[in-house]
Write an enzyme that holds these catalytic residues in place. Structure first.
Site, PDB file in Angstrom:
ATOM      1  N   LYS A 122       2.208  -3.379   7.286  1.00 23.22           N
ATOM      2  CA  LYS A 122       2.458  -3.556   5.852  1.00 23.22           C
ATOM      3  C   LYS A 122       3.896  -3.137   5.516  1.00 23.22           C
ATOM      4  CE  LYS A 122       0.039  -4.641   2.966  1.00 23.22           C
ATOM      5  NZ  LYS A 122      -0.298  -5.979   2.399  1.00 23.22           N
ATOM      6  N   THR A 163       0.825  -1.209   0.000  1.00 19.21           N
ATOM      7  CA  THR A 163       0.000   0.000   0.000  1.00 19.21           C
ATOM      8  C   THR A 163       0.861   1.263   0.000  1.00 19.21           C
ATOM      9  OG1 THR A 163      -1.505   1.271   1.405  1.00 19.21           O
ATOM     10  CG2 THR A 163      -0.101  -0.303   2.523  1.00 19.21           C
ATOM     11  N   ASP A 164       0.288   2.350  -0.508  1.00 19.10           N
ATOM     12  CA  ASP A 164       1.006   3.636  -0.466  1.00 19.10           C
ATOM     13  C   ASP A 164       1.134   4.172   0.960  1.00 19.10           C
ATOM     14  OD1 ASP A 164      -1.666   4.317  -0.048  1.00 19.10           O
ATOM     15  OD2 ASP A 164      -1.761   5.821  -1.644  1.00 19.10           O
ATOM     16  N   GLU A 165       0.347   3.607   1.890  1.00 21.83           N
ATOM     17  CA  GLU A 165       0.373   4.129   3.273  1.00 21.83           C
ATOM     18  C   GLU A 165       1.698   3.904   3.975  1.00 21.83           C
ATOM     19  OE1 GLU A 165      -2.847   3.232   5.785  1.00 21.83           O
ATOM     20  OE2 GLU A 165      -4.333   3.387   4.210  1.00 21.83           O
ATOM     21  N   TYR A 225      -1.855  -0.660  11.092  1.00 16.33           N
ATOM     22  CA  TYR A 225      -2.014  -1.301   9.770  1.00 16.33           C
ATOM     23  C   TYR A 225      -0.833  -0.970   8.864  1.00 16.33           C
ATOM     24  CZ  TYR A 225      -3.325  -1.666   4.862  1.00 16.33           C
ATOM     25  OH  TYR A 225      -3.304  -1.922   3.511  1.00 16.33           O
TER      26      TYR A 225
HETATM   27  P1  NAD Z   1      -9.743  -7.287   2.268  1.00 14.30           P
HETATM   28  O1  NAD Z   1      -9.723  -7.058   3.742  1.00 14.30           O
HETATM   29  O2  NAD Z   1     -10.963  -6.988   1.483  1.00 14.30           O
HETATM   30  O3  NAD Z   1      -9.372  -8.824   1.969  1.00 14.30           O
HETATM   31  C1  NAD Z   1      -8.368  -9.503   2.646  1.00 14.30           C
HETATM   32  C2  NAD Z   1      -8.506 -10.986   2.312  1.00 14.30           C
HETATM   33  O4  NAD Z   1      -7.432 -11.688   2.970  1.00 14.30           O
HETATM   34  C3  NAD Z   1      -9.808 -11.609   2.828  1.00 14.30           C
HETATM   35  O5  NAD Z   1     -10.333 -12.494   1.866  1.00 14.30           O
HETATM   36  C4  NAD Z   1      -9.388 -12.369   4.076  1.00 14.30           C
HETATM   37  O6  NAD Z   1     -10.210 -13.502   4.360  1.00 14.30           O
HETATM   38  C5  NAD Z   1      -7.970 -12.783   3.691  1.00 14.30           C
HETATM   39  N1  NAD Z   1      -7.110 -13.015   4.869  1.00 14.30           N
HETATM   40  C6  NAD Z   1      -6.934 -12.179   5.926  1.00 14.30           C
HETATM   41  N2  NAD Z   1      -6.098 -12.745   6.816  1.00 14.30           N
HETATM   42  C7  NAD Z   1      -5.716 -13.932   6.289  1.00 14.30           C
HETATM   43  C8  NAD Z   1      -4.857 -14.973   6.732  1.00 14.30           C
HETATM   44  N3  NAD Z   1      -4.200 -14.883   7.905  1.00 14.30           N
HETATM   45  N4  NAD Z   1      -4.678 -16.046   5.937  1.00 14.30           N
HETATM   46  C9  NAD Z   1      -5.333 -16.157   4.740  1.00 14.30           C
HETATM   47  N5  NAD Z   1      -6.175 -15.208   4.292  1.00 14.30           N
HETATM   48  C10 NAD Z   1      -6.367 -14.115   5.049  1.00 14.30           C
HETATM   49  O7  NAD Z   1      -8.483  -6.495   1.719  1.00 14.30           O
HETATM   50  P2  NAD Z   1      -8.284  -5.699   0.342  1.00 14.30           P
HETATM   51  O8  NAD Z   1      -8.773  -4.330   0.504  1.00 14.30           O
HETATM   52  O9  NAD Z   1      -8.768  -6.543  -0.754  1.00 14.30           O
HETATM   53  O10 NAD Z   1      -6.677  -5.635   0.304  1.00 14.30           O
HETATM   54  C11 NAD Z   1      -5.933  -6.693  -0.289  1.00 14.30           C
HETATM   55  C12 NAD Z   1      -4.467  -6.310  -0.261  1.00 14.30           C
HETATM   56  O11 NAD Z   1      -4.251  -5.094  -0.965  1.00 14.30           O
HETATM   57  C13 NAD Z   1      -3.905  -6.089   1.137  1.00 14.30           C
HETATM   58  O12 NAD Z   1      -2.597  -6.615   1.181  1.00 14.30           O
HETATM   59  C14 NAD Z   1      -3.896  -4.575   1.294  1.00 14.30           C
HETATM   60  O13 NAD Z   1      -2.890  -4.168   2.186  1.00 14.30           O
HETATM   61  C15 NAD Z   1      -3.575  -4.155  -0.129  1.00 14.30           C
HETATM   62  N6  NAD Z   1      -4.042  -2.821  -0.538  1.00 14.30           N
HETATM   63  C16 NAD Z   1      -5.346  -2.457  -0.347  1.00 14.30           C
HETATM   64  C17 NAD Z   1      -5.793  -1.217  -0.838  1.00 14.30           C
HETATM   65  C18 NAD Z   1      -7.238  -0.786  -0.697  1.00 14.30           C
HETATM   66  O14 NAD Z   1      -7.571   0.314  -1.092  1.00 14.30           O
HETATM   67  N7  NAD Z   1      -8.135  -1.609  -0.152  1.00 14.30           N
HETATM   68  C19 NAD Z   1      -4.892  -0.365  -1.477  1.00 14.30           C
HETATM   69  C20 NAD Z   1      -3.562  -0.760  -1.632  1.00 14.30           C
HETATM   70  C21 NAD Z   1      -3.155  -2.001  -1.173  1.00 14.30           C
HETATM   71  O1  DAU Z   2      -4.098   3.966   0.524  1.00 16.66           O
HETATM   72  C1  DAU Z   2      -4.343   2.602   0.439  1.00 16.66           C
HETATM   73  C2  DAU Z   2      -5.161   2.152   1.623  1.00 16.66           C
HETATM   74  O2  DAU Z   2      -6.487   2.625   1.394  1.00 16.66           O
HETATM   75  C3  DAU Z   2      -5.155   0.646   1.811  1.00 16.66           C
HETATM   76  O3  DAU Z   2      -3.859   0.222   2.148  1.00 16.66           O
HETATM   77  C4  DAU Z   2      -6.134   0.206   2.902  1.00 16.66           C
HETATM   78  O4  DAU Z   2      -6.203  -1.199   2.949  1.00 16.66           O
HETATM   79  C5  DAU Z   2      -7.502   0.769   2.580  1.00 16.66           C
HETATM   80  O5  DAU Z   2      -8.401   0.467   3.618  1.00 16.66           O
HETATM   81  C6  DAU Z   2      -7.418   2.286   2.392  1.00 16.66           C
HETATM   82  O6  DAU Z   2      -7.078   2.928   3.627  1.00 16.66           O
HETATM   83  P1  DAU Z   2      -7.833   4.288   4.097  1.00 16.66           P
HETATM   84  O7  DAU Z   2      -7.692   4.384   5.559  1.00 16.66           O
HETATM   85  O8  DAU Z   2      -7.436   5.424   3.242  1.00 16.66           O
HETATM   86  O9  DAU Z   2      -9.345   3.875   3.663  1.00 16.66           O
HETATM   87  P2  DAU Z   2     -10.770   4.038   4.366  1.00 16.66           P
HETATM   88  O10 DAU Z   2     -11.774   3.565   3.377  1.00 16.66           O
HETATM   89  O11 DAU Z   2     -10.817   3.448   5.718  1.00 16.66           O
HETATM   90  O12 DAU Z   2     -10.886   5.605   4.523  1.00 16.66           O
HETATM   91  C7  DAU Z   2     -10.679   6.484   3.416  1.00 16.66           C
HETATM   92  C8  DAU Z   2     -10.783   7.923   3.918  1.00 16.66           C
HETATM   93  O13 DAU Z   2     -12.134   8.188   4.324  1.00 16.66           O
HETATM   94  C9  DAU Z   2      -9.943   8.208   5.141  1.00 16.66           C
HETATM   95  O14 DAU Z   2      -9.463   9.546   5.052  1.00 16.66           O
HETATM   96  C10 DAU Z   2     -10.916   8.092   6.314  1.00 16.66           C
HETATM   97  C11 DAU Z   2     -12.214   8.568   5.723  1.00 16.66           C
HETATM   98  N1  DAU Z   2     -13.458   7.924   6.239  1.00 16.66           N
HETATM   99  C12 DAU Z   2     -13.495   6.579   6.359  1.00 16.66           C
HETATM  100  C13 DAU Z   2     -14.660   5.939   6.769  1.00 16.66           C
HETATM  101  C14 DAU Z   2     -14.717   4.435   6.890  1.00 16.66           C
HETATM  102  C15 DAU Z   2     -14.580   8.710   6.503  1.00 16.66           C
HETATM  103  O15 DAU Z   2     -14.533   9.957   6.383  1.00 16.66           O
HETATM  104  N2  DAU Z   2     -15.723   8.098   6.912  1.00 16.66           N
HETATM  105  C16 DAU Z   2     -15.815   6.737   7.046  1.00 16.66           C
HETATM  106  O16 DAU Z   2     -16.903   6.232   7.395  1.00 16.66           O
END
Ligand code: NAD
Ligand code: DAU
Length: 332
Positions: A152, A121-123, A148
């Site tokens: 990562k 992730t970019d975080e 988190y």
């Molecule tokens: P998500 O929470 O929707 O899905 C995570 C999946 O991993 C689920 O299916 C869960 O059952 C599985 N999982 C969790 N713990 C596990 C374990 N111990 N063993 C096996 N499976 C397990 O997550 P997502 O949003 O799809 O993110 C997927 C990946 O992408 C992560 O590595 C996250 O850090 C990265 N990422 C997410 C975002 C975003 O915006 N959501 C952005 C950049 C990177």
């Molecule tokens: O940047 C990549 C990341 O983006 C991933 O690594 C994470 O897995 C993914 O969850 C996401 O992280 P954020 O913390 O940015 O996403 P989230 O959807 O939780 O929140 C996005 C923004 O919105 C953040 O500034 C918090 C705000 N927010 C979030 C929720 C859930 C709100 O204002 N209201 C809300 O109800």
């Protein structure tokens, strides 16, 4: 090509599985997923079982990971605890899955000499000021803020160390905020859409000035595929599609597209340590690997996402009450 997709029943992993299923019909996909609260087999339903297998197991389970890695050509590692708010409430699963789980995968790919692509992730880079002209690049120093993002960051550093110390054949990618279908309702966009669909208000943290760099999950998938096929071993690629928007802008667009006025917007407690801004410079991926995003019209992508949640209430309804109960405890 036989690929093992960890976390393939989650949001981004399942969209990647569907992407590969469509784009590489001769590949075999094995999804390896523990089915935590975030995993859902419905996300990969309807795919031909001769092309997609499923292993229900935890990436921290050494024997299970060992056997699955031995039986594939490449691992694409999505599995993680992924939600910042959860990590602030209970960090332990993040340490276990994101750090120990990645360690288990690294040891298995080292043992069997298999190709790994690690999803991050970019975080990990921390956050930027609103007026900073800079964006994150692969050379930006790591500076994570939350349990988190620090877990990562730790996993990325393990991958880099295994590349250098043991010659593991791995690439890494750090992507910005994804949106699209099958995203759990705990995340900001699905939470707000399903709030309105349930007659509840949008919940905006703090002032809403925080900026996220939105990318459609399909573009994340095509970026990962480009790296898997053409990436240079040991390299890190940033994936983003120049989609910076403040949370307030996104909330106002959701209201507009769903035909509601601003009386439906509620300001709630801010997230502790809330990162201000993320922004990705993806020029390395674009110039070196020839990747380009396709879904660059955010308004159009958001409308399609609203339509998907509107048409798939049976998918998200079972998650909704429990998720909102968790938020209520946090005052958000
Ligand atoms: P998500 O929470 O929707 O899905 C995570 C999946 O991993 C689920 O299916 C869960 O059952 C599985 N999982 C969790 N713990 C596990 C374990 N111990 N063993 C096996 N499976 C397990 O997550 P997502 O949003 O799809 O993110 C997927 C990946 O992408 C992560 O590595 C996250 O850090 C990265 N990422 C997410 C975002 C975003 O915006 N959501 C952005 C950049 C990177
Ligand atoms: O940047 C990549 C990341 O983006 C991933 O690594 C994470 O897995 C993914 O969850 C996401 O992280 P954020 O913390 O940015 O996403 P989230 O959807 O939780 O929140 C996005 C923004 O919105 C953040 O500034 C918090 C705000 N927010 C979030 C929720 C859930 C709100 O204002 N209201 C809300 O109800």
């Amino acid at each position: 090509m036989k690929i093992l997709v960890t976390g393939g029943a989650g949001f981004i992993g399942s969209n990647f599985v569907r992407h590969i299923y469509r784009e590489r019909p001769d590949w075999h996909i094995t999804v390896f997923d523990a089915l935590t609260y975030a995993g859902n087999l419905e996300n990969i339903a309807g795919l031909d079982e001769s092309r997609v297998a499923f292993i229900h197991a935890n990436i921290c389970d050494e024997a299970a990971i060992d056997a699955a890695v031995a039986d594939c050509d490449a691992v694409i590692h999505f599995a993680a605890e992924s939600h910042n708010d959860n990590s602030l409430h209970n960090p332990y699963p993040f340490i276990e899955t994101n750090i120990l789980g990645t360690f288990r995968i690294l040891e298995a790919v080292r043992k069997y000499n298999k190709r790994l692509h690690h999803i991050s992730t970019d975080e990990v880079y921390g956050d930027l000021e609103l007026d900073d002209p800079a964006k994150f690049t692969p050379d930006t120093p790591y500076n994570p803020s939350s349990p988190y993002s620090s877990s990562k960051a730790a996993s990325d550093l393990l991958v880099r160390a295994w590349v250098r110390s043991f010659g593991v054949q791995a690439t890494l990618s750090n992507c910005s905020n994804n949106y699209g279908p099958y995203q759990h309702v705990e995340k900001v966009i699905p939470r707000q859409i399903t709030n309105l669909l349930s007659g509840q208000k949008l919940k905006l943290y703090g002032s809403g000035q925080n900026v996220r760099d939105w990318i459609h999950t399909e573009d994340h998938s095509s970026g990962v595929l480009a790296i898997l096929e053409r990436g240079v071993m040991g390299e890190t690629y940033l994936i983003g599609s120049d989609g910076e928007k403040s949370n307030l802008e996104v909330f106002k667009l959701i209201l507009e597209l769903m035909g509601k006025d601003e009386s439906w917007l509620e300001h709630v407690n801010d997230r502790p340590g809330h990162d201000l801004r993320y922004a990705i410079d993806a020029s390395k991926l674009r110039t070196e690997l020839g990747w380009q995003p396709t879904y660059t019209d955010f308004r159009e992508g958001l409308q399609a996402t609203i339509d998907w949640y509107t048409q798939n209430q049976a998918w998200w309804q079972p998650q909704k009450d429990e998720t909102e109960a968790k938020y209520k405890e946090l005052g958000r």
